[in-house]
Write a protein that holds these residues in place. Structure first.
Motif, PDB file in Angstrom:
ATOM      1  N   SER A 138      -0.530  10.616  -9.803  1.00 58.94           N
ATOM      2  CA  SER A 138      -1.664   9.812 -10.256  1.00 58.94           C
ATOM      3  C   SER A 138      -1.478   8.341  -9.889  1.00 58.94           C
ATOM      4  N   ILE A 139      -0.230   7.870  -9.969  1.00 60.05           N
ATOM      5  CA  ILE A 139       0.065   6.495  -9.562  1.00 60.05           C
ATOM      6  C   ILE A 139      -0.180   6.332  -8.058  1.00 60.05           C
ATOM      7  N   TYR A 140       0.195   7.345  -7.291  1.00 60.87           N
ATOM      8  CA  TYR A 140      -0.075   7.330  -5.844  1.00 60.87           C
ATOM      9  C   TYR A 140      -1.570   7.187  -5.593  1.00 60.87           C
ATOM     10  N   TRP A 141      -2.392   7.973  -6.326  1.00 56.64           N
ATOM     11  CA  TRP A 141      -3.843   7.878  -6.174  1.00 56.64           C
ATOM     12  C   TRP A 141      -4.336   6.479  -6.523  1.00 56.64           C
ATOM     13  N   THR A 142      -3.768   5.887  -7.586  1.00 51.68           N
ATOM     14  CA  THR A 142      -4.171   4.544  -8.012  1.00 51.68           C
ATOM     15  C   THR A 142      -3.876   3.510  -6.940  1.00 51.68           C
ATOM     16  N   LEU A 187      -6.630   1.326  -5.181  1.00 43.80           N
ATOM     17  CA  LEU A 187      -6.589  -0.135  -5.345  1.00 43.80           C
ATOM     18  C   LEU A 187      -6.574  -0.864  -4.001  1.00 43.80           C
ATOM     19  N   THR A 188      -5.888  -0.286  -3.051  1.00 39.81           N
ATOM     20  CA  THR A 188      -5.803  -0.915  -1.731  1.00 39.81           C
ATOM     21  C   THR A 188      -7.012  -0.587  -0.866  1.00 39.81           C
ATOM     22  N   THR A 189      -7.999   0.095  -1.444  1.00 44.13           N
ATOM     23  CA  THR A 189      -9.264   0.471  -0.779  1.00 44.13           C
ATOM     24  C   THR A 189      -9.039   1.340   0.446  1.00 44.13           C
ATOM     25  N   VAL A 190      -7.919   2.064   0.483  1.00 40.68           N
ATOM     26  CA  VAL A 190      -7.659   2.980   1.600  1.00 40.68           C
ATOM     27  C   VAL A 190      -8.466   4.264   1.410  1.00 40.68           C
ATOM     28  N   GLY A 191      -8.298   4.894   0.245  1.00 42.47           N
ATOM     29  CA  GLY A 191      -9.093   6.069  -0.106  1.00 42.47           C
ATOM     30  C   GLY A 191      -8.938   7.240   0.836  1.00 42.47           C
ATOM     31  N   TYR A 192      -7.787   7.903   0.810  1.00 41.81           N
ATOM     32  CA  TYR A 192      -7.538   9.048   1.693  1.00 41.81           C
ATOM     33  C   TYR A 192      -8.458  10.230   1.368  1.00 41.81           C
ATOM     34  N   GLY A 193      -8.816  10.382   0.107  1.00 35.68           N
ATOM     35  CA  GLY A 193      -9.683  11.486  -0.286  1.00 35.68           C
ATOM     36  C   GLY A 193      -8.961  12.780  -0.561  1.00 35.68           C
ATOM     37  N   ASP A 194      -7.612  12.781  -0.471  1.00 43.13           N
ATOM     38  CA  ASP A 194      -6.867  14.003  -0.751  1.00 43.13           C
ATOM     39  C   ASP A 194      -6.879  14.339  -2.236  1.00 43.13           C
ATOM     40  N   ILE A 195      -7.046  13.307  -3.084  1.00 40.01           N
ATOM     41  CA  ILE A 195      -7.201  13.510  -4.530  1.00 40.01           C
ATOM     42  C   ILE A 195      -8.412  12.702  -4.974  1.00 40.01           C
ATOM     43  N   VAL A 252     -13.093  14.326 -10.824  1.00 38.91           N
ATOM     44  CA  VAL A 252     -14.305  15.162 -10.907  1.00 38.91           C
ATOM     45  C   VAL A 252     -15.031  14.968 -12.232  1.00 38.91           C
ATOM     46  N   THR A 253     -14.363  14.465 -13.248  1.00 42.09           N
ATOM     47  CA  THR A 253     -15.012  14.254 -14.543  1.00 42.09           C
ATOM     48  C   THR A 253     -15.768  12.929 -14.534  1.00 42.09           C
ATOM     49  N   PRO A 254     -16.810  12.810 -15.316  1.00 40.51           N
ATOM     50  CA  PRO A 254     -17.576  11.551 -15.386  1.00 40.51           C
ATOM     51  C   PRO A 254     -16.709  10.360 -15.783  1.00 40.51           C
ATOM     52  N   LEU A 255     -15.839  10.549 -16.782  1.00 37.64           N
ATOM     53  CA  LEU A 255     -14.968   9.454 -17.210  1.00 37.64           C
ATOM     54  C   LEU A 255     -13.998   9.059 -16.095  1.00 37.64           C
ATOM     55  N   GLY A 256     -13.442  10.068 -15.422  1.00 34.60           N
ATOM     56  CA  GLY A 256     -12.524   9.796 -14.320  1.00 34.60           C
ATOM     57  C   GLY A 256     -13.209   9.057 -13.184  1.00 34.60           C
ATOM     58  N   GLN A 257     -14.448   9.427 -12.873  1.00 36.72           N
ATOM     59  CA  GLN A 257     -15.197   8.765 -11.815  1.00 36.72           C
ATOM     60  C   GLN A 257     -15.550   7.323 -12.208  1.00 36.72           C
ATOM     61  N   PHE A 258     -15.815   7.115 -13.514  1.00 34.59           N
ATOM     62  CA  PHE A 258     -16.082   5.747 -13.996  1.00 34.59           C
ATOM     63  C   PHE A 258     -14.836   4.876 -13.829  1.00 34.59           C
ATOM     64  N   ILE A 259     -13.678   5.422 -14.205  1.00 30.81           N
ATOM     65  CA  ILE A 259     -12.410   4.681 -14.052  1.00 30.81           C
ATOM     66  C   ILE A 259     -12.137   4.411 -12.572  1.00 30.81           C
ATOM     67  N   ALA A 260     -12.416   5.415 -11.740  1.00 29.89           N
ATOM     68  CA  ALA A 260     -12.204   5.250 -10.306  1.00 29.89           C
ATOM     69  C   ALA A 260     -13.086   4.138  -9.742  1.00 29.89           C
ATOM     70  N   SER A 261     -14.331   4.071 -10.186  1.00 29.94           N
ATOM     71  CA  SER A 261     -15.250   3.016  -9.738  1.00 29.94           C
ATOM     72  C   SER A 261     -14.716   1.643 -10.139  1.00 29.94           C
TER      73      SER A 261
END
Length: 280
Positions: free
Chosen positions: A189-193, A197-205, A208-217
């Motif tokens: 999860s830290i790897y995903w963060t 944060l670095t705006t790379v966004g590999y998309g491998d993870i 899918v939940t609304p709350l998770g997508q809000f945090i991701a945004s």
């Protein structure tokens, strides 16, 4: 025997002027040849990793790499024996890079695959700034170095804050998303963060939940701010740096004793140690 000593000293001075002196014709020619050899070496290392090229020209590439390594070895030894303070050169930035540049090929005699590490020779291309023979390049590099040194504490505090935020957000996403969404552990999860944060966004993870997508945004928007902060810190320090009198300095004049350059123009003696400067 008495005549041999002055001859060797004179020879040492001539070799010193060729190797270290960028304000002489012979010194500039040597540096240009050195740069060309470094570029050739880097290209050879890259081509060696191309399977088809290496299959057809393996022996030729190895021969050229060893020839270049021997050339760099001789140059490294000459740099040591011609300067009056060899330890200063050996433990300097360029001295360490020069040593690292020749080691991989010799190590390849005992360890296979280490010859690829000769790609570090690319760092020797930094000598280009010395060869350009323009005080403004030296002045600008000094401005940047001083700004980075002045802002290092602020940048360290900022990085510390980012690390803490990364651990917190990663842990939160692990709780919110869980293993089903690919957040199999807190380190993952830290790897995903970090990637987000670095705006790379590999998309491998991806959440899918609304709350998770809000945090991701929120993390994505935060990433743009994080990119801007260190740039602003360094830019502010650069703006605060005093203007150096670059027109009164010649970065091509180097002292033979202490290896200090950036000597005042038309100076006869080194400002650092008082030694007579080389006459180009």
């Amino acid at each position: 025997m008495l005549r041999v000593k002055p001859f060797l000293e004179k020879l040492r001075q001539k070799v010193y002027i060729i190797i270290y002196g960028t304000n002489t014709v012979s010194g500039r020619l040597f540096d240009l040849i050195l740069l060309a050899v470094i570029v050739l070496s880097v290209i050879l290392v890259m081509l060696e990793t191309v399977e088809g090229f290496d299959t057809n020209y393996h022996d030729e590439v190895v021969f050229l790499e060893w020839t270049i390594t021997i050339f760099f070895s001789i140059e490294y030894i000459l740099r040591i024996i011609t300067t009056k303070k060899p330890l200063r050169y050996i433990f300097s930035f360029y001295g360490i890079i020069d040593l690292i540049a020749v080691l991989p090929m010799y190590l390849s005699l005992f360890l296979t695959g280490t010859s690829v590490l000769t790609i570090v020779r690319a760092f020797r291309l930094l000598r280009l700034f010395k060869i350009l023979n323009h005080p403004k390049f030296t002045g600008q590099s000094l401005h940047l170095r001083e700004a980075l040194i002045a802002s290092r504490n602020k940048i360290l505090v900022f990085i510390y804050f980012v690390l803490i935020s990364t651990v917190f957000i990663g842990s939160l996403m692990y709780v919110v998303e869980g293993k089903e969404s690919g957040f199999t552990s807190i380190p993952m999860s830290i790897y995903w963060t970090i990637v987000t944060l670095t705006t790379v966004g590999y998309g491998d993870i991806s959440p899918v939940t609304p709350l998770g997508q809000f945090i991701a945004s929120f993390v994505m928007i935060l990433g743009y701010g994080i990119i801007a902060v260190p740039t602003g810190i360094v830019s502010a320090e650069i703006a605060m740096q005093p203007t150096h009198n670059e027109d009164n300095v010649d970065d091509t004049i180097r002292c033979a004793v202490c290896n200090i350059d950036n000597q005042p123009k038309n100076a006869n003696y080194c400002y650092n140690c008082g030694n007579t400067l080389l006459d180009g």
